[in-house]
Design an enzyme around this catalytic site. Structure first.
Site, PDB file in Angstrom:
ATOM      1  N   GLY A 119      -0.014  -3.452  -7.447  1.00 37.22           N
ATOM      2  CA  GLY A 119       0.589  -2.508  -6.509  1.00 37.22           C
ATOM      3  C   GLY A 119       0.978  -3.166  -5.206  1.00 37.22           C
ATOM      4  O   GLY A 119       0.472  -4.229  -4.849  1.00 37.22           O
ATOM      5  N   GLN A 120       1.913  -2.526  -4.487  1.00 36.93           N
ATOM      6  CA  GLN A 120       2.409  -3.055  -3.221  1.00 36.93           C
ATOM      7  C   GLN A 120       2.815  -1.886  -2.338  1.00 36.93           C
ATOM      8  O   GLN A 120       3.386  -0.904  -2.814  1.00 36.93           O
ATOM      9  CB  GLN A 120       3.623  -3.964  -3.453  1.00 36.93           C
ATOM     10  CG  GLN A 120       4.286  -4.489  -2.197  1.00 36.93           C
ATOM     11  CD  GLN A 120       3.461  -5.560  -1.515  1.00 36.93           C
ATOM     12  OE1 GLN A 120       2.929  -6.448  -2.172  1.00 36.93           O
ATOM     13  NE2 GLN A 120       3.327  -5.453  -0.195  1.00 36.93           N
ATOM     14  N   SER A 145      -1.320  -5.235  -0.461  1.00 34.25           N
ATOM     15  CA  SER A 145      -1.185  -5.355  -1.912  1.00 34.25           C
ATOM     16  C   SER A 145      -2.477  -4.931  -2.611  1.00 34.25           C
ATOM     17  O   SER A 145      -3.556  -4.974  -2.028  1.00 34.25           O
ATOM     18  CB  SER A 145      -0.841  -6.796  -2.305  1.00 34.25           C
ATOM     19  OG  SER A 145       0.345  -7.222  -1.663  1.00 34.25           O
ATOM     20  N   ASP A 187      -1.283  12.405   3.962  1.00 32.45           N
ATOM     21  CA  ASP A 187      -0.315  11.549   3.260  1.00 32.45           C
ATOM     22  C   ASP A 187      -0.342  11.820   1.760  1.00 32.45           C
ATOM     23  O   ASP A 187      -0.351  10.892   0.941  1.00 32.45           O
ATOM     24  CB  ASP A 187      -0.593  10.076   3.545  1.00 32.45           C
ATOM     25  CG  ASP A 187       0.659   9.203   3.344  1.00 32.45           C
ATOM     26  OD1 ASP A 187       1.781   9.753   3.395  1.00 32.45           O
ATOM     27  OD2 ASP A 187       0.516   7.985   3.152  1.00 32.45           O
TER      28      ASP A 187
END
Length: 319
Positions: A10-11, A16, A131
């Site tokens: 993931g990034q 990361s 979020d």
């Protein structure tokens, strides 16, 4: 633990994520944060917030590293990754084999709501996430959803109805109107409800509600389109609806999420009510008023007030 960080999974704007393994063989996700100025506060906030939680629909923090400039979070590993790759057609990983059936989408939306209900009501303190979006929903082997990434979360007492904030926070397309402008009302747990509603609409439509590559982000196309079809009781024209049960689940998700994105926070349901709406009968749901949908300005003259980068990374700004 992460084998010299060779397996990147993931990034994001935070840094990361790498796949790792504990000595006992348990797989983990190691989230390594960027060495930027704001990371210390976000890191401490995430550790302090998620350490208070324990719920099937909230990701488990197993450990962390805070040594000099090195900061990392160790989470339970989620084999199916994030929700976004299963719903967005413009995602590079998207293919027909990743499309989820309506029964699975419905259960995921219900699980996320239960996780939010726990954060809002089930803890000793109330946790507002700020979020909620597909990227921050992780799926385990059985597609059970888990809310993750608490870097922007705010902890408050359960008695607080309105919370004070010095900055606006979130990601374009999911931010409740009152979060970026107090003219819309006070910031509260209803702000997470708004983000949840926008996310569920994306799950239904299989596309982003907001096109972040156009200048006028006040035009949110899919919610307007689907509201019209619901209002006129027309066929939804959504993919993979093969029977009446699929149609009922889709309509419940749409109706509930349209209530969630009402501009006035007082018109939105609590997350507990959202669960009740999803689990109840379709006949008991009323079509909500048409939401007046808006997003923070992103014109060049307001670039210093931008809430998100073009790739959807979350940031905060003072207001």
């Amino acid at each position: 633990m992460a084998n010299n960080f060779i397996d990147k999974i993931g990034q994001g704007g935070y840094g990361s994520v790498y796949k790792g393994k504990l000595k006992n063989g348990r797989l983990v996700a190691v989230k390594v944060l960027n060495k930027s100025k704001g990371d210390v506060e976000g890191f401490i906030n995430e550790v302090a917030t998620i350490s208070r939680t324990s719920h099937v629909n909230v990701v488990s923090l197993l450990g962390f590293c805070f040594e000099g400039p090195k900061r990392a979070l160790i989470y339970e590993f989620m084999p199916n990754g994030s929700l976004e790759k299963f719903i967005f057609k413009d995602n590079g990983n998207q293919n027909e084999n990743l499309l989820l059936e309506w029964g699975t989408l419905y259960q995921i939306s219900l699980g996320i709501a239960r996780g939010l209900e726990y954060l809002h009501r089930g803890c000793n303190t109330r946790i507002l996430h700020f979020d909620i979006k597909p990227h921050n929903i992780l799926l385990d082997r059985d597609f059970i959803p888990k809310i993750s990434d608490f870097g922007l979360a705010k902890v408050c007492s359960r008695e607080e109805s309105i919370v004070s904030m010095l900055d606006a926070r979130g990601t374009i397309g999911y931010i409740a109107p009152e979060v970026f402008s107090r003219n819309f009302g006070g910031v509260s747990h209803k702000s997470d409800v708004y983000s949840y509603g926008m996310m569920v609409l994306e799950m239904v439509g299989g596309r982003k509600n907001v096109n972040v590559h156009v200048n006028n982000t006040s035009e949110i196309y899919f919610p307007h389109w689907i509201y019209k079809r619901l209002e006129l009781d027309e066929e939804l024209r959504l993919k993979r609806i093969t029977n009446e049960d699929d149609n009922d689940k889709a309509r419940k998700m749409i109706t509930t999420s349209l209530w969630c994105i009402q501009t006035d926070p007082s018109s939105r349901p609590t997350i507990s009510k959202v669960i009740e709406m999803l689990e109840g009968s379709l006949d008991s749901l009323q079509v909500p008023p048409k939401p007046f949908l808006s997003s923070p300005p992103r014109s060049p003259t307001n670039s210093s007030n931008a809430m998100s980068t073009s790739n959807g990374a979350n940031i905060t700004r003072s207001i």
